[in-house]
Design a protein around this motif. Structure first.
Motif, PDB file in Angstrom:
ATOM      1  N   VAL A 126       0.703  -0.922  -0.034  1.00 32.68           N
ATOM      2  CA  VAL A 126       0.038   0.111  -0.118  1.00 32.68           C
ATOM      3  C   VAL A 126       0.778   1.157  -0.048  1.00 32.68           C
ATOM      4  O   VAL A 126       1.912   1.292   0.684  1.00 32.68           O
ATOM      5  N   ALA A 127       0.555   2.242  -0.801  1.00 33.88           N
ATOM      6  CA  ALA A 127       1.521   3.615  -0.974  1.00 33.88           C
ATOM      7  C   ALA A 127       0.551   4.518  -1.454  1.00 33.88           C
ATOM      8  O   ALA A 127      -0.520   4.359  -2.114  1.00 33.88           O
ATOM      9  N   ARG A 128       0.685   5.829  -1.149  1.00 28.42           N
ATOM     10  CA  ARG A 128       0.297   6.950  -1.500  1.00 28.42           C
ATOM     11  C   ARG A 128       0.261   7.134  -3.111  1.00 28.42           C
ATOM     12  O   ARG A 128       1.264   6.630  -3.529  1.00 28.42           O
ATOM     13  N   LEU A 129      -0.596   7.641  -3.745  1.00 25.72           N
ATOM     14  CA  LEU A 129      -0.520   8.028  -5.293  1.00 25.72           C
ATOM     15  C   LEU A 129      -1.104   9.554  -5.179  1.00 25.72           C
ATOM     16  O   LEU A 129      -2.222   9.616  -5.225  1.00 25.72           O
ATOM     17  N   GLY A 130       0.014  10.170  -5.473  1.00 29.09           N
ATOM     18  CA  GLY A 130      -0.034  11.718  -5.530  1.00 29.09           C
ATOM     19  C   GLY A 130      -0.579  12.165  -4.258  1.00 29.09           C
ATOM     20  O   GLY A 130      -0.250  11.441  -3.153  1.00 29.09           O
ATOM     21  N   THR A 131      -1.377  13.138  -4.140  1.00 22.32           N
ATOM     22  CA  THR A 131      -1.518  13.890  -2.736  1.00 22.32           C
ATOM     23  C   THR A 131      -3.100  13.356  -2.157  1.00 22.32           C
ATOM     24  O   THR A 131      -3.440  13.606  -0.817  1.00 22.32           O
ATOM     25  N   ARG A 132      -3.943  12.822  -2.965  1.00 21.33           N
ATOM     26  CA  ARG A 132      -5.350  12.448  -2.559  1.00 21.33           C
ATOM     27  C   ARG A 132      -5.466  10.922  -2.605  1.00 21.33           C
ATOM     28  O   ARG A 132      -6.509  10.671  -1.999  1.00 21.33           O
ATOM     29  N   PHE A 133      -4.894  10.120  -3.257  1.00 21.62           N
ATOM     30  CA  PHE A 133      -4.971   8.816  -3.630  1.00 21.62           C
ATOM     31  C   PHE A 133      -4.161   7.778  -2.669  1.00 21.62           C
ATOM     32  O   PHE A 133      -2.988   8.085  -2.523  1.00 21.62           O
ATOM     33  N   VAL A 134      -4.758   6.662  -2.848  1.00 23.46           N
ATOM     34  CA  VAL A 134      -4.001   5.364  -2.007  1.00 23.46           C
ATOM     35  C   VAL A 134      -4.059   4.379  -3.021  1.00 23.46           C
ATOM     36  O   VAL A 134      -5.171   3.932  -3.619  1.00 23.46           O
ATOM     37  N   LEU A 135      -3.048   3.822  -3.378  1.00 22.57           N
ATOM     38  CA  LEU A 135      -2.952   2.549  -4.140  1.00 22.57           C
ATOM     39  C   LEU A 135      -2.379   1.450  -3.503  1.00 22.57           C
ATOM     40  O   LEU A 135      -1.727   1.398  -2.728  1.00 22.57           O
ATOM     41  N   LEU A 136      -3.482   0.210  -3.737  1.00 23.67           N
ATOM     42  CA  LEU A 136      -3.269  -1.015  -3.206  1.00 23.67           C
ATOM     43  C   LEU A 136      -2.886  -1.887  -4.180  1.00 23.67           C
ATOM     44  O   LEU A 136      -3.516  -1.978  -5.238  1.00 23.67           O
ATOM     45  N   LEU A 137      -1.557  -2.720  -3.869  1.00 30.53           N
ATOM     46  CA  LEU A 137      -1.441  -3.872  -4.986  1.00 30.53           C
ATOM     47  C   LEU A 137      -1.487  -5.166  -4.118  1.00 30.53           C
ATOM     48  O   LEU A 137      -0.937  -5.002  -3.165  1.00 30.53           O
ATOM     49  N   ALA A 138      -1.968  -6.149  -4.661  1.00 31.70           N
ATOM     50  CA  ALA A 138      -2.093  -7.300  -3.886  1.00 31.70           C
ATOM     51  C   ALA A 138      -1.730  -8.615  -4.794  1.00 31.70           C
ATOM     52  O   ALA A 138      -2.430  -8.776  -5.985  1.00 31.70           O
ATOM     53  N   ASP A 139      -0.865  -9.508  -4.446  1.00 35.84           N
ATOM     54  CA  ASP A 139      -0.546 -10.571  -5.126  1.00 35.84           C
ATOM     55  C   ASP A 139      -1.171 -12.052  -4.447  1.00 35.84           C
ATOM     56  O   ASP A 139      -0.906 -11.996  -3.281  1.00 35.84           O
ATOM     57  N   ASP A 140      -1.866 -12.791  -5.187  1.00 33.26           N
ATOM     58  CA  ASP A 140      -2.572 -14.041  -4.607  1.00 33.26           C
ATOM     59  C   ASP A 140      -1.384 -15.074  -4.434  1.00 33.26           C
ATOM     60  O   ASP A 140      -0.824 -15.603  -5.431  1.00 33.26           O
ATOM     61  N   ARG A 141      -1.260 -15.188  -3.143  1.00 34.92           N
ATOM     62  CA  ARG A 141      -0.176 -16.283  -2.631  1.00 34.92           C
ATOM     63  C   ARG A 141      -0.775 -17.613  -2.099  1.00 34.92           C
ATOM     64  O   ARG A 141      -0.292 -18.323  -1.598  1.00 34.92           O
ATOM     65  N   THR A 142      -1.949 -17.973  -2.620  1.00 37.47           N
ATOM     66  CA  THR A 142      -2.945 -18.984  -2.286  1.00 37.47           C
ATOM     67  C   THR A 142      -2.267 -20.114  -2.587  1.00 37.47           C
ATOM     68  O   THR A 142      -2.171 -21.386  -1.977  1.00 37.47           O
ATOM     69  N   GLU A 143      -2.060 -20.340  -4.131  1.00 36.58           N
ATOM     70  CA  GLU A 143      -1.452 -21.453  -4.494  1.00 36.58           C
ATOM     71  C   GLU A 143      -0.077 -21.829  -3.787  1.00 36.58           C
ATOM     72  O   GLU A 143       0.013 -23.041  -3.499  1.00 36.58           O
ATOM     73  N   SER A 144       0.726 -20.869  -3.623  1.00 32.93           N
ATOM     74  CA  SER A 144       1.958 -21.201  -3.005  1.00 32.93           C
ATOM     75  C   SER A 144       1.864 -21.473  -1.474  1.00 32.93           C
ATOM     76  O   SER A 144       2.720 -22.681  -1.179  1.00 32.93           O
ATOM     77  N   HIS A 145       0.726 -20.934  -0.853  1.00 37.20           N
ATOM     78  CA  HIS A 145       0.499 -21.450   0.596  1.00 37.20           C
ATOM     79  C   HIS A 145       0.081 -22.812   0.545  1.00 37.20           C
ATOM     80  O   HIS A 145       0.483 -23.746   1.296  1.00 37.20           O
ATOM     81  N   ARG A 146      -0.653 -23.154  -0.418  1.00 38.25           N
ATOM     82  CA  ARG A 146      -1.100 -24.889  -0.539  1.00 38.25           C
ATOM     83  C   ARG A 146      -0.137 -25.536  -1.000  1.00 38.25           C
ATOM     84  O   ARG A 146      -0.027 -26.645  -0.139  1.00 38.25           O
ATOM     85  N   LEU A 147       0.764 -25.208  -1.743  1.00 40.57           N
ATOM     86  CA  LEU A 147       2.085 -26.151  -2.121  1.00 40.57           C
ATOM     87  C   LEU A 147       2.971 -26.365  -0.966  1.00 40.57           C
ATOM     88  O   LEU A 147       3.495 -27.538  -0.580  1.00 40.57           O
ATOM     89  N   ASP A 148       2.961 -25.266   0.119  1.00 42.00           N
ATOM     90  CA  ASP A 148       3.899 -25.445   1.125  1.00 42.00           C
ATOM     91  C   ASP A 148       3.264 -26.390   2.096  1.00 42.00           C
ATOM     92  O   ASP A 148       3.851 -27.214   2.478  1.00 42.00           O
ATOM     93  N   GLU A 149       2.032 -26.254   2.128  1.00 43.15           N
ATOM     94  CA  GLU A 149       1.314 -27.309   3.209  1.00 43.15           C
ATOM     95  C   GLU A 149       1.284 -28.586   2.591  1.00 43.15           C
ATOM     96  O   GLU A 149       1.425 -29.517   3.432  1.00 43.15           O
ATOM     97  N   VAL A 150       1.157 -28.960   1.485  1.00 42.49           N
ATOM     98  CA  VAL A 150       1.420 -30.158   0.673  1.00 42.49           C
ATOM     99  C   VAL A 150       2.749 -30.619   0.955  1.00 42.49           C
ATOM    100  O   VAL A 150       2.937 -31.774   1.432  1.00 42.49           O
ATOM    101  N   ARG A 151       3.723 -29.907   0.831  1.00 39.76           N
ATOM    102  CA  ARG A 151       4.961 -30.311   1.119  1.00 39.76           C
ATOM    103  C   ARG A 151       5.438 -30.673   2.516  1.00 39.76           C
ATOM    104  O   ARG A 151       6.020 -31.839   3.032  1.00 39.76           O
ATOM    105  N   ARG A 152       4.713 -29.945   3.251  1.00 42.11           N
ATOM    106  CA  ARG A 152       4.944 -30.128   4.635  1.00 42.11           C
ATOM    107  C   ARG A 152       4.229 -31.481   5.241  1.00 42.11           C
ATOM    108  O   ARG A 152       4.857 -32.409   5.987  1.00 42.11           O
ATOM    109  N   ASP A 153       3.032 -31.947   4.807  1.00 45.07           N
ATOM    110  CA  ASP A 153       2.173 -32.994   4.932  1.00 45.07           C
ATOM    111  C   ASP A 153       2.869 -34.222   4.287  1.00 45.07           C
ATOM    112  O   ASP A 153       2.861 -35.109   5.017  1.00 45.07           O
TER     113      ASP A 153
END
Length: 385
Positions: A126-153
């Motif tokens: 999350v960061a400011r965009l100019g003086t009035r706006f805020v920009l949110l960027l989000a990357d989906d890590r769901t599959e990576s998290h699922r694979l980590d769980e699979v590896r642990r299991d």
């Protein structure tokens, strides 16, 4: 004459008043447009195009937290609904950035959409965009998290599965030493030691095989594979065990079917299905193995008259180390990896596998692969006994 002057004077006054009114309206319109520009400022140039090109989620918020612009990924992840940011956790991040003026990053676990139950794992910036706006960027890590769980299991399951035969080997070695002067006991312990050693070797080999199948280059060089030959090879590998248990294996007729892939991997897959069918069938039962071709699909069907699989377990039989009957699996030497290997081998060939089963009546497993060549059935594959 006086009346004429009065009329002209009235007309002049009317025109003057009308012109002044029009001028006031024009000024009011300009002021209204200017005020609208202050209340609803424009997003900086180029941001629209950037958000449209993003695969991840991108969202621009105004000072009132209204969503001014959102990328397709933001809608797909369920972060924006009805032009509103759904999750209060992300609104709190936006408030924090407005107050501090400093960008921040967080890992969040949120529900997918305003009414969803499934979780989505996000890496948010999350960061400011100019003086009035805020920009949110989000990357989906769901599959990576699922694979980590699979590896642990997987590691946990492997450790558990290896522990039993390794412990058995150690105990049997001690028992052999203690029974050195008793030949009958030595033979009995030696036979058990051989069985546990073979089980450990099978488990190790299947773990290696499954790891190879999960690699992206498992079928690096696909070649035409004769499916009739694959079926015959898989059946022959199980013929001795089947005859020892008085189980008949019946093979269908030749089809001339071909698929593109790895003959050894496909033979392992069919062999695992036939081995399961033999192991879970009672003496005197019949196991059928056939090939069907049609509509661009080659089907390999393995049917048994065994104990069957409960409906609630049918979706889980392809999971690593899952066993419907733990006690029977131990008696047959099963590792719980056979069907997982089948699934991955088939998926690596662009196909799928399906199961039908009814407890007490038996099971039918069907491998479906893309057809490389189709030919009419003409002659038997081999011995139908």
């Amino acid at each position: 004459m006086d009346s004429t002057w009065l009329v002209l004077l009235a007309l002049a006054l009317g025109l003057a008043v009308g012109a002044g009114f029009v001028t006031l309206l024009h000024l009011a319109e300009r002021r209204g447009t200017s005020a609208a520009g202050v209340v609803s400022p424009r997003i900086p140039d180029g941001i629209d195009q950037v958000l449209e090109a993003l695969e991840s989620a991108g969202i621009v918020l105004d000072p009132s937290h209204n969503v001014m612009k959102a990328s397709p990924g933001a809608h797909a992840m369920g972060l924006v609904w009805n032009n509103t940011l759904v999750h209060p956790e992300m609104l709190a991040l936006a408030d924090q950035v407005r107050r501090s003026g400093e960008p921040l990053s967080r890992e969040l676990v949120l529900k997918r959409g305003p009414f969803g139950d499934a979780n989505v794992y996000l890496s948010v910036r999350v960061a400011r965009l100019g003086t009035r706006f805020v920009l949110l960027l989000a990357d989906d890590r769901t599959e990576s998290h699922r694979l980590d769980e699979v590896r642990r299991d997987f590691v946990a399951n492997v450790s558990h599965e290896l522990k039993t035969p390794i412990a058995s080997v150690g105990l049997l070695a001690e028992a052999l030493d203690a029974a050195a002067d008793e030949p009958a006991q030595v033979r009995r312990f030696a036979n058990r030691l051989g069985s546990e050693s073979a089980r450990l070797a099978r488990l190790t080999q299947e773990i290696i095989e499954l790891s190879r199948l999960q690699a992206q280059d498992a079928v690096a060089e696909a070649r035409p594979v004769d499916i009739d030959a694959v079926v015959v090879a898989a059946v022959e590998q199980n013929r001795v065990v089947a005859e020892g248990n008085h189980i008949e294996i019946a093979i269908g007729r030749r089809t001339g079917a071909q698929v593109l892939g790895d003959e050894a991997l496909l033979t392992v897959a069919v062999n695992n299905l036939v081995a399961n069918a033999v192991n879970y069938s009672p003496p005197g039962a019949r196991v059928g193995v056939g090939v069907k071709v049609g509509a661009g699909v080659v089907e390999i069907v393995v049917t048994d008259q065994g104990v069957g699989i409960p409906e609630e377990d049918q979706d889980r039989v392809f999971e690593r180390f899952f066993r419907v009957d733990q006690a029977r699996a131990r008696n047959t030497g099963g590792t719980g990896l056979g069907l997982a290997i089948v699934k991955h081998a088939v998926q690596n060939h662009g196909g799928d596998i399906r199961v039908w089963s009814q407890p007490g009546l038996g099971s039918s497993f069907t491998i479906r692969l893309p057809d490389a060549k189709a030919a009419p059935a003409t002659e038997p594959l081999g011995d139908t006994a």
